[in-house]
Structures are given as structure tokens and as C-alpha cells.
Design a protein around this motif. Structure first.
Motif, mmCIF file in Angstrom:
data_model
loop_
_atom_site.group_PDB
_atom_site.id
_atom_site.type_symbol
_atom_site.label_atom_id
_atom_site.label_comp_id
_atom_site.label_asym_id
_atom_site.label_seq_id
_atom_site.Cartn_x
_atom_site.Cartn_y
_atom_site.Cartn_z
ATOM 1 N N MET A 1 0.844 -1.294 0.231
ATOM 2 C CA MET A 1 -0.001 0.064 0.029
ATOM 3 C C MET A 1 1.066 1.048 0.020
ATOM 4 N N ALA A 2 2.149 1.180 0.541
ATOM 5 C CA ALA A 2 3.000 2.443 0.684
ATOM 6 C C ALA A 2 3.405 2.576 -0.577
ATOM 7 N N ARG A 3 3.768 1.646 -1.580
ATOM 8 C CA ARG A 3 4.067 1.937 -2.720
ATOM 9 C C ARG A 3 3.102 2.526 -3.744
ATOM 10 N N TYR A 4 1.718 2.489 -3.346
ATOM 11 C CA TYR A 4 0.887 3.566 -4.266
ATOM 12 C C TYR A 4 1.468 5.089 -4.072
ATOM 13 N N GLY A 5 2.195 5.244 -2.969
ATOM 14 C CA GLY A 5 2.753 6.791 -2.976
ATOM 15 C C GLY A 5 3.776 6.995 -3.885
ATOM 16 N N ASP A 6 4.323 8.172 -4.081
ATOM 17 C CA ASP A 6 5.388 8.426 -4.894
ATOM 18 C C ASP A 6 6.430 8.408 -3.938
ATOM 19 N N GLU B 1 14.090 8.318 3.271
ATOM 20 C CA GLU B 1 13.048 8.355 2.354
ATOM 21 C C GLU B 1 13.411 7.594 1.122
ATOM 22 N N ARG B 2 12.218 6.990 0.839
ATOM 23 C CA ARG B 2 12.693 5.987 -0.458
ATOM 24 C C ARG B 2 11.544 6.398 -1.799
ATOM 25 N N ASP B 3 12.044 6.182 -2.796
ATOM 26 C CA ASP B 3 10.927 6.341 -3.986
ATOM 27 C C ASP B 3 10.211 4.839 -3.898
ATOM 28 N N ARG B 4 9.157 4.771 -4.742
ATOM 29 C CA ARG B 4 8.408 3.543 -4.852
ATOM 30 C C ARG B 4 9.021 2.130 -5.570
ATOM 31 N N THR B 5 10.368 2.476 -6.018
ATOM 32 C CA THR B 5 11.031 1.297 -6.497
ATOM 33 C C THR B 5 12.058 0.911 -5.081
ATOM 34 N N GLY B 6 12.276 1.513 -4.164
ATOM 35 C CA GLY B 6 12.607 0.999 -2.915
ATOM 36 C C GLY B 6 14.073 1.625 -2.927
ATOM 37 N N ASP C 1 21.874 13.256 0.101
ATOM 38 C CA ASP C 1 21.121 12.722 -1.060
ATOM 39 C C ASP C 1 22.196 11.164 -1.585
ATOM 40 N N VAL C 2 21.326 10.427 -1.306
ATOM 41 C CA VAL C 2 22.078 8.936 -1.600
ATOM 42 C C VAL C 2 21.374 8.208 -2.449
ATOM 43 N N ARG C 3 22.022 7.685 -3.464
ATOM 44 C CA ARG C 3 21.270 6.854 -4.554
ATOM 45 C C ARG C 3 22.296 5.782 -4.807
ATOM 46 N N LEU C 4 22.491 5.188 -3.632
ATOM 47 C CA LEU C 4 23.469 3.961 -3.811
ATOM 48 C C LEU C 4 22.840 2.630 -3.338
ATOM 49 N N LYS C 5 21.731 2.655 -2.646
ATOM 50 C CA LYS C 5 21.365 1.291 -2.181
ATOM 51 C C LYS C 5 19.858 1.302 -2.578
ATOM 52 N N ARG C 6 19.729 0.132 -3.203
ATOM 53 C CA ARG C 6 18.423 -0.285 -3.444
ATOM 54 C C ARG C 6 17.706 -1.316 -2.459
ATOM 55 N N GLU C 7 16.564 -1.095 -1.928
ATOM 56 C CA GLU C 7 16.338 -2.146 -0.985
ATOM 57 C C GLU C 7 15.405 -3.259 -1.638
ATOM 58 N N GLY C 8 15.594 -4.439 -1.110
ATOM 59 C CA GLY C 8 14.717 -5.434 -1.709
ATOM 60 C C GLY C 8 13.137 -5.271 -1.123
ATOM 61 N N VAL C 9 12.417 -5.903 -2.031
ATOM 62 C CA VAL C 9 11.121 -5.581 -1.491
ATOM 63 C C VAL C 9 10.619 -6.584 -0.530
#
Ligand code: ATP
Ligand code: MG
Length: 262
Positions: A205-210, A223-228, A252-260
Motif C-alpha cells: 500500500m505504501a508503494r501507491y505513494g510516490d 526516504e525512498r521512492d516507490r522502487t525502493g 542525497d544518497v542513490r547507492l542502495k536499492r532495498e529489496g521488496v
């Protein structure tokens, strides 16, 4: 323009002789037209934050700006007016008036705002149509399903056409199919330009947000975007994962992609 901006927001509750600090230096910035999901463990301060943002409660320190307006110096009447004009609330347990029909529930906030009966009825009918409940206007809450009750509550939140919708676990009492329907409705409202801030425990449900904002122990930790993708990290003693910067700085950190998470 920011729809919601908090500055070093803090809240301490006093229970008996005990001070319980619940929120610490929360800088929340929600651009106009954004759809933000707040996530965090039980007791981390999400509802407290939402209540402060919605002017249902007053901070111990710091302030809240809504649609660019500083709310700090408002008296009780001013706060009530700002709340009425700027925010619509949606709650987990719907908070509908049990003895009133769907139509009357949606009309209620307009009655308090002094809208004529004819206009109230017309607008409530249009809003119930918008949420797909034209055939349920005369039903009382106990004659409606959970999802239908929440749609009535959403129609009611829209009654005075507020720019900001605040929702505290709006799908917390709903099954997943109904939850998705409610989120689809929120997405539509978002698409129409409303600003939405929801609290949720459910990653889907959180991922409906931007944007997803993670809260731990009364602080925004990331803070994450909806892709994690983690966009911003604000380190605390508890935030051990992810890159850190000097305390209090936002990087601003664009290093880490969290798993779903499942
Ligand atoms: N009116 C109050 N008086 C004293 N303590 C309070 C009050 N309201 C909340 N708290 C405390 O503040 C902390 C945060 O509560 P809050 O309701 O904001 O958590 P939450 O993140 O919404 O949790 P949940 O996911 O369970 O809804 C809790 O420890 C709670 O006990
Ligand atoms: Mg809560």
C-alpha cells in the motif's frame, strides 16, 4: 510550493510525572500534489506526526506550515479554520456517525461549515458517485462493507474540498483486495492534484505513494521512492544500515536499492 512543511518538530507527552518524548526534530517536506506514505514500527510516532500536521494536536517545539501558511501563531479558532479549509482526515476505523446514512455522513462537515442544505446534498451525492457508492447513499454504516465505509469516509474527507488528505492506516481494517481498491481511489485523487499523506504498515500500500518516509523512534530515518531506491538518509543511533553523514545532515544518497519486503 510545499503543502506540508514541519520544522524541527518535536512532541513530548506528559504522563503523570513522566515526560515521554515521542517526536524529535522532524523536518517533513511534502510538495504540493505529492502522495507520501509514512511507515514505521508501532509506537514510532506516525499517528502523532499526522495529528500535528493536521492541527489536531500542538507540538512541544517546532512548527507546521500548511500550503505555505505558518500555523504557529493561530489561536484555537484559527487552527480550526485552517484545519477545516486545508485538510481532510481518513482514519483506520472510519469514524462514521453510526446513526446517519452515507449521504448524511458526507453532508456533516458541510453543515458545520454553514453550507446550505441543498448544496450539501448535491455535493454529497456527487462525492458518493465519485467514490462509486451511488447505490448506497441511504445505507447506514452498519449496512456497508469495510471498503464501502472507508469510501464514505473518503467522500466525507473531500466534502470541503481540502487540498491535503491525511490518512492514518486507511486500509488497516480492510482485506487486501479492498485495500487495493481504496489505494486506487487515493491514486485517482492524487492524479487530480490533491496532496496525500498516509500512514501504513503495508509495503504494498505504501508503494501507491510516490515517496515512502521511514520513521523510527520519532525520527525520520530515510526516504525512498516507490522502487525502493533510497533517496535520502538521516542517520540516527538506530539507523545502522546505509551510508551515514554527520548527524542532522541530510544527504542525497542513490547507492542502495532495498529489496521488496514480502
Ligand atoms: N496522548 C498521549 N499521551 C501519552 N503518550 C502518548 C499519547 N499519544 C501517543 N503517545 C505515545 O507516543 C508514542 C507514539 O504513538 P503513536 O500513536 O504516534 O505511534 P504510531 O507510530 O502511530 O503507532 P501504531 O503503528 O501502533 O499506530 C507511543 O509510545 C505512545 O504511547
Ligand atoms: Mg498510529
Amino acid at each position: 510550493m510545499l503543502a506540508v512543511q514541519t520544522r524541527r518538530l518535536g512532541k513530548t507527552f506528559r504522563t503523570g510525572d513522566l515526560d515521554v518524548p515521542v517526536l524529535h526534530e522532524v523536518d517533513l517536506a511534502v510538495p504540493r500534489g505529492a502522495f507520501v506514505s509514512l511507515m514505521g514500527p508501532s509506537g514510532s510516532g506516525k499517528s502523532t506526526l499526522l495529528h500535528l500536521v493536521g492541527l489536531l494536536d500542538t507540538p512541544t517545539v517546532g512548527g507546521v506550515r500548511l500550503m505555505g501558511r505558518d500555523t504557529r501563531r493561530l489561536d484555537a479558532d484559527g487552527r480550526a479554520r485552517a484545519r477545516r479549509d486545508l485538510v481532510g482526515f481518513v482514519f483506520q476505523s472510519f469514524h462514521l456517525v453510526p446513526s446517519a446514512s452515507a449521504l448524511e455522513n458526507v453532508m456533516l462537515p458541510m453543515a458545520f461549515a454553514g453550507v446550505s442544505r441543498h448544496k450539501r446534498k448535491k455535493r454529497a451525492e456527487a462525492l458518493l458517485e465519485e467514490v462509486g457508492l451511488t447505490d448506497r447513499v441511504k445505507h447506514k454504516p452498519n449496512e456497508l462493507s469495510g471498503g464501502q465505509k472507508q469510501r464514505v469516509a473518503i467522500a466525507r474527507a473531500l466534502a470541503l474540498d481540502p487540498p491535503i488528505i491525511l490518512a492514518d492506516e486507511p486500509t488497516g481494517n480492510l482485506d487486501s483486495k479492498t485495500s487495493r481498491e481504496v489505494m486506487t481511489l487515493f491514486s485517482r485523487l492524487h492524479g487530480e492534484g490533491r496532496t496525500i499523506v498516509q500512514v501504513t504498515h503495508d509495503e504494498e500500500m505504501a508503494r501507491y505513494g510516490d515517496r515512502i518516509i521511514d520513521i523510527r523512534d520519532g525520527r525520520i530515518v530515510q526516504e525512498r521512492d516507490r522502487t525502493g531506491l533510497v533517496r535520502r538518509v538521516r542517520p540516527t543511533a538506530e539507523a545502522t544500515d546505509g551510508p551515514t553523514t554527520a548527524l542532522g545532515q541530510v544527504a542525497d544518497v542513490r547507492l542502495k536499492r532495498e529489496g521488496v519486503r514480502p
